[in-house]
Structures are given as structure tokens and as C-alpha cells.
Scaffold this motif. Structure first.
Motif, mmCIF file in Angstrom:
data_model
loop_
_atom_site.group_PDB
_atom_site.id
_atom_site.type_symbol
_atom_site.label_atom_id
_atom_site.label_comp_id
_atom_site.label_asym_id
_atom_site.label_seq_id
_atom_site.Cartn_x
_atom_site.Cartn_y
_atom_site.Cartn_z
ATOM 1 N N SER A 224 31.898 34.289 -41.937
ATOM 2 C CA SER A 224 30.748 35.136 -41.648
ATOM 3 C C SER A 224 29.521 34.307 -42.006
ATOM 4 O O SER A 224 29.382 33.876 -43.156
ATOM 5 C CB SER A 224 30.813 36.413 -42.486
ATOM 6 N N GLY A 225 28.672 34.104 -41.026
ATOM 7 C CA GLY A 225 27.550 33.175 -41.239
ATOM 8 C C GLY A 225 28.121 31.791 -41.508
ATOM 9 O O GLY A 225 28.935 31.285 -40.730
ATOM 10 N N THR B 16 36.681 42.528 -37.612
ATOM 11 C CA THR B 16 35.436 42.067 -36.967
ATOM 12 C C THR B 16 34.236 42.136 -37.913
ATOM 13 O O THR B 16 33.246 41.430 -37.722
ATOM 14 C CB THR B 16 35.130 42.889 -35.701
ATOM 15 N N LYS B 17 34.296 43.054 -38.903
ATOM 16 C CA LYS B 17 33.206 43.076 -39.894
ATOM 17 C C LYS B 17 33.697 43.715 -41.183
ATOM 18 O O LYS B 17 34.721 44.412 -41.185
ATOM 19 C CB LYS B 17 31.983 43.806 -39.347
ATOM 20 N N PHE B 18 32.997 43.447 -42.274
ATOM 21 C CA PHE B 18 33.364 44.103 -43.531
ATOM 22 C C PHE B 18 32.119 44.413 -44.356
ATOM 23 O O PHE B 18 31.056 43.798 -44.171
ATOM 24 C CB PHE B 18 34.384 43.277 -44.327
ATOM 25 N N ARG C 41 26.422 45.404 -48.234
ATOM 26 C CA ARG C 41 26.009 44.511 -47.136
ATOM 27 C C ARG C 41 27.087 44.533 -46.067
ATOM 28 O O ARG C 41 28.284 44.513 -46.389
ATOM 29 C CB ARG C 41 25.861 43.065 -47.624
ATOM 30 N N GLU C 42 26.678 44.587 -44.808
ATOM 31 C CA GLU C 42 27.660 44.557 -43.721
ATOM 32 C C GLU C 42 27.708 43.139 -43.165
ATOM 33 O O GLU C 42 26.680 42.602 -42.744
ATOM 34 C CB GLU C 42 27.240 45.543 -42.637
ATOM 35 N N LEU C 43 28.890 42.533 -43.211
ATOM 36 C CA LEU C 43 29.008 41.132 -42.795
ATOM 37 C C LEU C 43 29.845 41.033 -41.528
ATOM 38 O O LEU C 43 30.976 41.546 -41.482
ATOM 39 C CB LEU C 43 29.637 40.312 -43.924
ATOM 40 N N TRP D 68 35.274 47.521 -47.406
ATOM 41 C CA TRP D 68 35.581 48.283 -46.189
ATOM 42 C C TRP D 68 35.669 47.283 -45.042
ATOM 43 O O TRP D 68 34.842 46.386 -44.948
ATOM 44 C CB TRP D 68 34.459 49.281 -45.882
ATOM 45 N N VAL D 69 36.661 47.484 -44.185
ATOM 46 C CA VAL D 69 36.827 46.539 -43.071
ATOM 47 C C VAL D 69 36.957 47.313 -41.754
ATOM 48 O O VAL D 69 37.631 48.344 -41.701
ATOM 49 C CB VAL D 69 38.073 45.650 -43.276
ATOM 50 N N ALA D 70 36.296 46.825 -40.707
ATOM 51 C CA ALA D 70 36.461 47.402 -39.364
ATOM 52 C C ALA D 70 36.982 46.301 -38.456
ATOM 53 O O ALA D 70 36.732 45.114 -38.700
ATOM 54 C CB ALA D 70 35.127 47.921 -38.851
#
Lengths: 408, 81
Positions: B57-58, B23-25, B30-32, B10-12
């Protein structure tokens, strides 16, 4: 009107794009291989080049110099998309752009320089900035400026990484006297070796010879070409770019195997696979050809053959029948490492034969085209190529099929 | 080297200067959070248009792929040192 050409060359393109994508690869020697398991480095990062690991090195040589070199498979979709973005940048500057290879382009600003770009060097810096904005901050380019393509390309070849250099009347002779032939477009290894027999190692030295004297060594055509280069004039090869042909003249495909092949079913399967790609491209460009060429390479041997037909072909079955006939001419006296086929003498296929058998083939091929266009090449493919790992289309660095890839 | 994953995610994201910016997935519950999009590329698989985003991410680099026809997202690869 003053002619001004810019030549833009992205530094270590294949490796740079991968480093842009992945910060863990930046500032490190990176070698780009065609695929997992391949041993030839088709590109290297600037850090690897500084260590003496250049394009064309093999993995073993590279590891001897730097055992921790990072090997990454090439990402041709990413390179081609980046080139399309570069093309957009260049075409926003001038309508006269020629994409010379995946990472190189000539931009002719002669028609718009006087009012829009009075300072070519400043424009070169702006282009470098635009490239960074579009592709990322890690991506650097050299920009060469000259009054023809030869000088613009030489300038970008010898400029420091990420800089702009102009060759003009003031520095022309000095540069031609100091550069080597490897920096000169069109002068290859064999020609360079021949010139060494005359103790000629820099283009400027060619001025000391007449066309007749050079002709004895390299023939009349190259004698004249070399004398043009000696004075910084554009050679024939580059003037051809001014009048690009209306369509591609030939479409070919080659592949180097992972091992040596001698089994006939495997060899034919690979040739059929290559034919599929050639015919797919030919049909997408609405062309047909009448010369078929096959090249097979062993470790030290090679076999070449071709046939020129009186009619045009555009169907996979037709092409493969001819490739098989050419293959039968081979003595089968060596194992094959590299395969290449080509369909040439291409012309737009606006005249269709009336033969019913041709129309039957056309119907089958059209159905195949439609399914593969929708779901991807080789979604539907002949059973004969199921026996081996499918060889998929890929873009080459020199972009010999630029019309097809970029839709010029 | 890149490790193949090929899993749906899932991607936002947000639209910035008329283009989508993830911006996140969400992957394996886990939300990254995406801190940087380092490269994006468009390509065609047959006639299906796809867009690849290389994101950070990280400390990790991920290759995400968006199928523009059926609007699904995949995590294709992760960089492992």
C-alpha cells in the motif's frame, strides 16, 4: 520407452521468496538468518552470491564484503507453503514426482512424454512460467533435463539462472569433462579431496581408472559409484528415490544454541523440548521407534551415544528417560553449542502392549496430543521446559521429514 | 527489517478466480488501499488454519494474517527500511 527426467531447482529459494514478498529487497544483497540474533546465513540472494556471499557465510564475513547487506529472518511457513504449491504444479504435469528438497523436485515424464510433452525443453519453459504465475514474477527456476536423475540434476546445477538445459548424447562427454564434483549429486567434500590425490577434478577423468585402482583409494562401493558417474549413469543414492519407503525410518531434531550451555537444568530442558517435537511427529505419523540417539557438540568437541531397545516407544516420558540415561554417560567436559536427538528404527505402531502402566501413559499422551493439535504444539507442555525459550518446530531446507511435512 | 504490530484490522476485498483478494484495510482509523498482493501463504497453528497476505500500500509492505476459524484479521508486521 525413452526415459526423460526433469529436475526443477528454484533459484536462491529462501531469499527469492522473501524478495518476491517485499519489492524493497529485490535487486539487493540479502542474507537469510534463522532467527533474530543468529550469525549464520542459511541462504543468500542471487545478488549477494554475485558478490561472493554464499550460503553458510557468517554475518561478519558478509559485512566485510558488503556492509549494507540486508539480514532477514527465515520464514519457514512461507517456504513450506510455496513448496506445496510447487508440488501441485509438478503433479499436474506427471504423476511421478519426487520432492527432493524444499526447492528441488524430479519430474519423470517418461510415461507421458510421447503424446503430451514431445518437446521436453518447451515443457521446462512452461513449468518456469507456471511457477511465476503461482508464486510471483520474481521467482525463477532452473530446469535440467536428462535420461536419468543424475544428468537432470547436473543440467539444472550448471544451467544459467532461470534457464532450461538438456544433457543428451551430443553434449554428455563435454559436460562431464568440464564440470566439477561440487555440481555432482552425491559426491561430497571428502570424496572430492581424495580424488584430487589422483589429479581427478572432473567426472570424465574417472574413465581413465579401473574399479580396482579407484577401490584402493575410496573402497569398492564408491569405486563402482564413481565409474557410473563417469559415464553419466545414475548412482545408487538416486536410484533409491524410485522406491520411496512406506514410512520414515527415523525422526530427529537438532538446534544450535545462541550461546554455550553448561548448566544441567538448561541442557536437560533443551533436550526435553527436542524430545517433545520428535515424539509429536512420531505419533502424528502413527509410528514408534526403538533406537534413541543423542549428540552434543561443543566448539571443538562432541559426544555421541545411542541405545537400541527391544521394545518400541512412542511416549514423551519414555523417550526422555532414555535420553537422560544417555546424557549421564557424558563426562560433562565441555560446554554445549549444538544439541541433537533422534528416534530411529521406526515402525507403524499397530501392536499395543497390555501393561497397565503403558495404557496410563498412553492416556496422558493422547490428552496432550489432542490439546496441542487443537491449539498448537506446546500449548500444554511439561513444566521442565518452561524455564527456557521454547524451541518450536521448523522445516529444514533438505526436507528430511518430507513425508511428514508434505503428507506423501 | 519487519516491525511487529499485531493489531486487529478491518479488511475489504473481492473474490477473483474463486479466491479472496484483499483490496483495502483499515488500521488506526486510516483506510489503506492495497495495490498489490505480492505473496499469500496458508499455514496451520495447531488445527487453526491461517492465511498470510503480504501486500503493498503506497510504498509500504504489510504482512496481514487472516484467522480462518474465527474470521479475524490482524496486521502482523510492517517493513521499515
Amino acid at each position: 520407452m525413452k526415459t526423460t527426467i526433469l529436475h526443477v531447482d528454484i533459484n536462491s529459494y529462501f531469499a527469492t521468496i522473501l524478495q518476491q514478498e517485499n519489492p524493497h529487497l529485490r535487486h539487493k544483497p540479502v542474507g537469510v538468518i534463522k532467527d533474530e540474533g543468529r550469525t549464520c546465513l542459511i541462504a543468500t540472494s542471487k545478488e549477494a552470491k554475485q558478490l561472493g556471499i554464499g550460503t553458510g557465510s557468517n554475518v561478519y564475513e558478509a559485512r566485510e564484503i558488503f556492509p549494507e547487506i540486508i539480514l532477514i529472518p527465515a520464514s519457514f511457513d512461507r517456504y513450506l507453503d510455496a513448496t506445496k504449491k510447487l508440488k501441485k504444479i509438478f503433479e499436474s504435469i506427471s504423476p511421478d514426482v519426487y520432492i527432493y528438497s524444499l526447492d528441488e523436485a524430479f519430474i519423470n515424464i517418461s510415461h507421458c512424454q510421447k503424446f503430451i510433452y514431445p518437446q521436453a525443453e518447451q515443457l521446462g519453459q512452461q513449468i518456469q512460467q507456471k511457477i511465476k504465475q503461482e508464486l510471483g514474477s520474481w521467482v525463477t527456476a532452473n530446469v535440467g533435463i536428462g535420461n536419468n536423475r543424475l544428468l537432470a540434476k547436473i543440467a539444472s546445477e550448471i544451467a544459467a539462472k532461470g534457464s532450461v538445459l538438456e544433457i543428451n548424447q551430443d553434449n554428455l562427454d563435454g559436460i562431464l569433462a568440464s564440470i566439477e564434483f561440487k555440481d555432482v549429486c552425491g559426491v561430497g567434500y571428502q570424496l572430492t579431496k581424495k580424488l584430487q590425490r589422483l589429479n581427478v577434478t572432473h567426472p570424465y577423468q574417472l574413465r581413465f581408472f579401473t574399479a580396482e585402482e579407484l577401490g584402493v583409494l575410496v573402497g569398492p562401493f564408491w569405486a563402482n559409484e564413481l565409474l557410473k558417474i563417469a559415464y553419466g549413469q545414475e548412482p545408487h543414492l538416486l536410484t533409491l528415490l524410485e522406491k520411496p519407503s512406506s514410512h520414515m525410518k527415523s525422526i530427529g531434531r537438532s538446534i544450535t544454541g545462541f550461546r554455550l550451555y553448561d548448566r544441567e537444568d538448561e541442557i536437560k530442558s533443551i533436550l526435553f523440548n527436542l524430545c517433545s517435537e520428535v515424539i509429536d511427529k512420531t505419533r502424528k505419523m502413527k509410528l514408534a521407534g526403538r533406537q534413541i540417539t543423542i549428540n552434543l557438540y561443543g566448539q571443538n568437541q562432541a559426544f555421541h551415544d545411542h541405545i537400541t531397545l527391544k521394545y518400541f516407544i512412542e511416549h514423551l516420558d519414555e523417550m526422555f528417560i532414555w535420553v537422560k540415561k544417555l546424557y549421564q554417560h557424558w563426562n560433562k567436559d565441555f560446554k554445549i553449542i549444538k544439541f541433537a536427538i533422534r528416534l530411529s528404527l521406526l515402525e507403524p505402531n499397530d501392536q499395543k502392549p497390555l501393561l497397565p502402566s503403558w495404557h496410563k501413559q498412553e492416556k496422558i499422551q493422547t490428552a496432550l496430543d489432542k490439546i496441542n493439535a487443537k491449539y498448537g504444539l506446546f500449548t500444554l507442555h511439561p513444566a521442565s521446559i518452561m524455564k527456557q525459550h521454547l524451541i518450536r518446530p521448523e522445516v529444514t531446507g533438505f526436507l528430511g521429514d518430507r513425508d511428514y511435512q508434505l503428507g506423501n | 527489517m519487519y516491525q511487529k504490530i499485531d493489531q486487529k484490522i478491518w479488511v475489504a476485498g473481492v473474490y477473483k478466480n474463486s479466491s479472496f483478494q484483499p483490496t483495502k484495510f483499515k488500521w488506526q482509523d486510516r483506510e489503506l488501499k492495497i495495490t498489490e498482493v505480492t505473496l499469500h501463504s496458508d499455514f496451520k497453528d495447531g488445527q487453526v488454519k491461517k492465511r498470510c497476505y503480504s501486500v503493498i500500500s503506497g510504498q509500504e509492505v504489510y504482512r496481514l494474517e487472516f484467522n480462518r476459524e474465527n474470521e479475524t484479521w490482524y496486521l502482523r508486521e510492517i517493513w521499515v527500511d
